[in-house]
Design a protein around this motif. Structure first.
Motif, PDB file in Angstrom:
ATOM      1  N   PHE A  11      30.736  23.488  30.934  1.00 21.89           N
ATOM      2  CA  PHE A  11      30.866  24.277  32.011  1.00 21.89           C
ATOM      3  C   PHE A  11      31.796  25.447  32.021  1.00 21.89           C
ATOM      4  N   ARG A  12      32.837  25.465  31.373  1.00 24.35           N
ATOM      5  CA  ARG A  12      33.690  26.482  31.115  1.00 24.35           C
ATOM      6  C   ARG A  12      32.906  27.750  30.404  1.00 24.35           C
ATOM      7  N   SER A  13      32.182  27.347  29.328  1.00 27.78           N
ATOM      8  CA  SER A  13      31.509  28.290  28.563  1.00 27.78           C
ATOM      9  C   SER A  13      30.320  28.899  29.578  1.00 27.78           C
ATOM     10  N   SER A  14      29.532  28.033  30.280  1.00 21.75           N
ATOM     11  CA  SER A  14      28.621  28.743  31.118  1.00 21.75           C
ATOM     12  C   SER A  14      29.055  29.595  32.370  1.00 21.75           C
ATOM     13  N   TRP A  15      30.472  28.938  32.706  1.00 20.28           N
ATOM     14  CA  TRP A  15      30.890  29.758  33.923  1.00 20.28           C
ATOM     15  C   TRP A  15      31.298  31.006  33.463  1.00 20.28           C
ATOM     16  N   GLN A  16      32.116  31.296  32.383  1.00 23.33           N
ATOM     17  CA  GLN A  16      32.542  32.297  31.640  1.00 23.33           C
ATOM     18  C   GLN A  16      31.338  33.457  31.354  1.00 23.33           C
ATOM     19  N   PHE A  17      30.464  32.950  30.861  1.00 23.08           N
ATOM     20  CA  PHE A  17      29.290  33.725  30.860  1.00 23.08           C
ATOM     21  C   PHE A  17      28.842  34.308  32.014  1.00 23.08           C
ATOM     22  N   VAL A  18      28.438  33.672  33.160  1.00 22.85           N
ATOM     23  CA  VAL A  18      27.719  34.069  34.620  1.00 22.85           C
ATOM     24  C   VAL A  18      28.856  34.910  35.273  1.00 22.85           C
ATOM     25  N   ARG A  19      30.083  34.217  35.238  1.00 19.51           N
ATOM     26  CA  ARG A  19      31.110  35.094  35.998  1.00 19.51           C
ATOM     27  C   ARG A  19      31.496  36.350  35.285  1.00 19.51           C
ATOM     28  N   GLY A  20      31.201  36.423  34.128  1.00 19.32           N
ATOM     29  CA  GLY A  20      31.540  37.847  33.418  1.00 19.32           C
ATOM     30  C   GLY A  20      30.517  38.834  33.713  1.00 19.32           C
ATOM     31  N   LEU A  21      29.306  38.345  33.936  1.00 20.11           N
ATOM     32  CA  LEU A  21      28.034  39.388  34.344  1.00 20.11           C
ATOM     33  C   LEU A  21      28.410  39.820  35.910  1.00 20.11           C
ATOM     34  N   THR A  22      28.921  38.726  36.812  1.00 17.55           N
ATOM     35  CA  THR A  22      29.200  39.047  37.876  1.00 17.55           C
ATOM     36  C   THR A  22      30.184  40.247  38.106  1.00 17.55           C
ATOM     37  N   ARG A  23      31.438  39.757  37.259  1.00 18.97           N
ATOM     38  CA  ARG A  23      32.335  40.953  37.195  1.00 18.97           C
ATOM     39  C   ARG A  23      31.856  42.248  36.695  1.00 18.97           C
ATOM     40  N   ASP A  24      31.109  42.322  35.815  1.00 20.86           N
ATOM     41  CA  ASP A  24      30.439  43.513  35.383  1.00 20.86           C
ATOM     42  C   ASP A  24      29.865  44.193  36.552  1.00 20.86           C
ATOM     43  N   PHE A  25      29.006  43.581  37.291  1.00 17.85           N
ATOM     44  CA  PHE A  25      28.384  44.308  38.251  1.00 17.85           C
ATOM     45  C   PHE A  25      29.289  44.787  39.551  1.00 17.85           C
ATOM     46  N   VAL A  26      30.162  43.897  39.810  1.00 18.58           N
ATOM     47  CA  VAL A  26      31.233  44.371  40.753  1.00 18.58           C
ATOM     48  C   VAL A  26      31.764  45.615  40.288  1.00 18.58           C
ATOM     49  N   PHE A  74      35.546  30.011  53.827  1.00 18.43           N
ATOM     50  CA  PHE A  74      36.187  31.272  54.497  1.00 18.43           C
ATOM     51  C   PHE A  74      37.704  31.039  54.423  1.00 18.43           C
ATOM     52  N   ALA A  75      38.400  30.199  54.031  1.00 18.17           N
ATOM     53  CA  ALA A  75      39.840  29.565  54.473  1.00 18.17           C
ATOM     54  C   ALA A  75      40.678  30.558  53.557  1.00 18.17           C
ATOM     55  N   ARG A  76      40.277  31.046  52.195  1.00 18.82           N
ATOM     56  CA  ARG A  76      41.407  31.827  51.386  1.00 18.82           C
ATOM     57  C   ARG A  76      41.225  33.287  51.390  1.00 18.82           C
ATOM     58  N   TYR A  77      40.184  33.827  51.399  1.00 23.88           N
ATOM     59  CA  TYR A  77      39.809  35.230  50.957  1.00 23.88           C
ATOM     60  C   TYR A  77      40.224  35.946  52.486  1.00 23.88           C
ATOM     61  N   GLY A  78      41.296  36.873  52.340  1.00 27.12           N
ATOM     62  CA  GLY A  78      41.512  37.660  53.341  1.00 27.12           C
ATOM     63  C   GLY A  78      41.491  39.190  53.160  1.00 27.12           C
ATOM     64  N   GLY A  79      41.030  39.476  51.872  1.00 32.13           N
ATOM     65  CA  GLY A  79      40.772  40.850  51.383  1.00 32.13           C
ATOM     66  C   GLY A  79      39.709  41.421  52.113  1.00 32.13           C
ATOM     67  N   SER A  80      39.548  42.975  51.655  1.00 33.52           N
ATOM     68  CA  SER A  80      38.808  43.907  52.364  1.00 33.52           C
ATOM     69  C   SER A  80      37.333  43.574  51.523  1.00 33.52           C
ATOM     70  N   LEU A  81      36.324  44.501  51.732  1.00 31.64           N
ATOM     71  CA  LEU A  81      35.251  44.491  51.046  1.00 31.64           C
ATOM     72  C   LEU A  81      35.627  45.767  49.821  1.00 31.64           C
ATOM     73  N   ASP A  82      36.731  46.112  49.337  1.00 33.70           N
ATOM     74  CA  ASP A  82      36.821  47.386  48.852  1.00 33.70           C
ATOM     75  C   ASP A  82      36.880  46.542  47.520  1.00 33.70           C
ATOM     76  N   ARG A  83      36.507  47.280  46.421  1.00 30.07           N
ATOM     77  CA  ARG A  83      36.272  46.846  44.921  1.00 30.07           C
ATOM     78  C   ARG A  83      37.537  46.245  44.512  1.00 30.07           C
ATOM     79  N   ASP A  84      38.611  46.883  44.532  1.00 32.17           N
ATOM     80  CA  ASP A  84      39.877  46.541  43.927  1.00 32.17           C
ATOM     81  C   ASP A  84      40.268  45.005  44.590  1.00 32.17           C
ATOM     82  N   ASP A  85      40.095  44.940  45.965  1.00 34.63           N
ATOM     83  CA  ASP A  85      40.233  43.696  46.496  1.00 34.63           C
ATOM     84  C   ASP A  85      39.483  42.639  46.033  1.00 34.63           C
ATOM     85  N   LEU A  86      38.310  42.967  46.015  1.00 36.75           N
ATOM     86  CA  LEU A  86      37.138  41.818  45.622  1.00 36.75           C
ATOM     87  C   LEU A  86      37.337  41.371  44.167  1.00 36.75           C
TER      88      LEU A  86
END
Length: 161
Positions: A11-26, A74-86
């Motif tokens: 799981f960690r290996s797969s998550w690292q791969f897909v989340r890395g792609l997510t971060r790159d897109f953000v 919806f319980a824990r993210y209180g940040g904005s839609l700004d890139r740095d906050d995301l």
């Protein structure tokens, strides 16, 4: 390595791969495209990014409680839609998810997790985590194509998207 460790390592290996792609897109989506949506039925890019962050919190809570409970999304993210906050929110959510995964023992790996009306083993649940993220990647590549910007190089290298 026993079966418990292998499930977690995989799981960690797969998550690292897909989340890395997510971060790159953000990180690489042009700021002026954050409010873009190709259709009224679909959330804007920034709302899509917030959604995957919030769902990561849902995953963490599901691993803790063994029951998927949508209100926790919806319980824990209180940040904005700004890139740095995301990006900061993704970092926090990933650290919390990683900490919970670190705590999983043989009992948790052998347990069933309630996902709606479906009971799933941990491997199936981890597959849902990966699949959900990858589904958003497909959406986002369409957003970029329709909206006129390039996907990150990592996406082109991995998936030719």
């Amino acid at each position: 390595m026993d079966g418990t460790e292998q499930v977690i390592v995989d799981f960690r290996s797969s998550w690292q791969f897909v989340r890395g792609l997510t971060r790159d897109f953000v990180e690489q989506t042009p700021q002026d495209r954050y409010a873009f949506s190709p259709h009224a039925r679909f959330g804007s890019m920034d709302r899509q990014f917030r959604h995957v962050l919030q769902v990561t919190d849902l995953y963490t809570d599901t691993l803790r409680s063994r029951v998927l409970s949508m209100p926790t999304k919806f319980a824990r993210y209180g940040g904005s839609l700004d890139r740095d906050d995301l990006l900061a929110g993704l970092e926090r959510a990933d650290a919390e998810l990683s900490a919970v995964v670190d705590e999983l023992g043989a009992e948790a790996v052998a347990a069933n997790y309630q996902f709606g009306d479906t009971a799933m083993g941990i491997g199936e649940l981890f597959d849902v985590f990966i699949e959900h993220e990858a589904n958003h990647h497909g959406l986002w590549s369409a957003y970029a194509a329709v909206g006129g910007w390039s996907t990150p190089e990592s996406w082109r290298d991995a998936w030719d998207l």
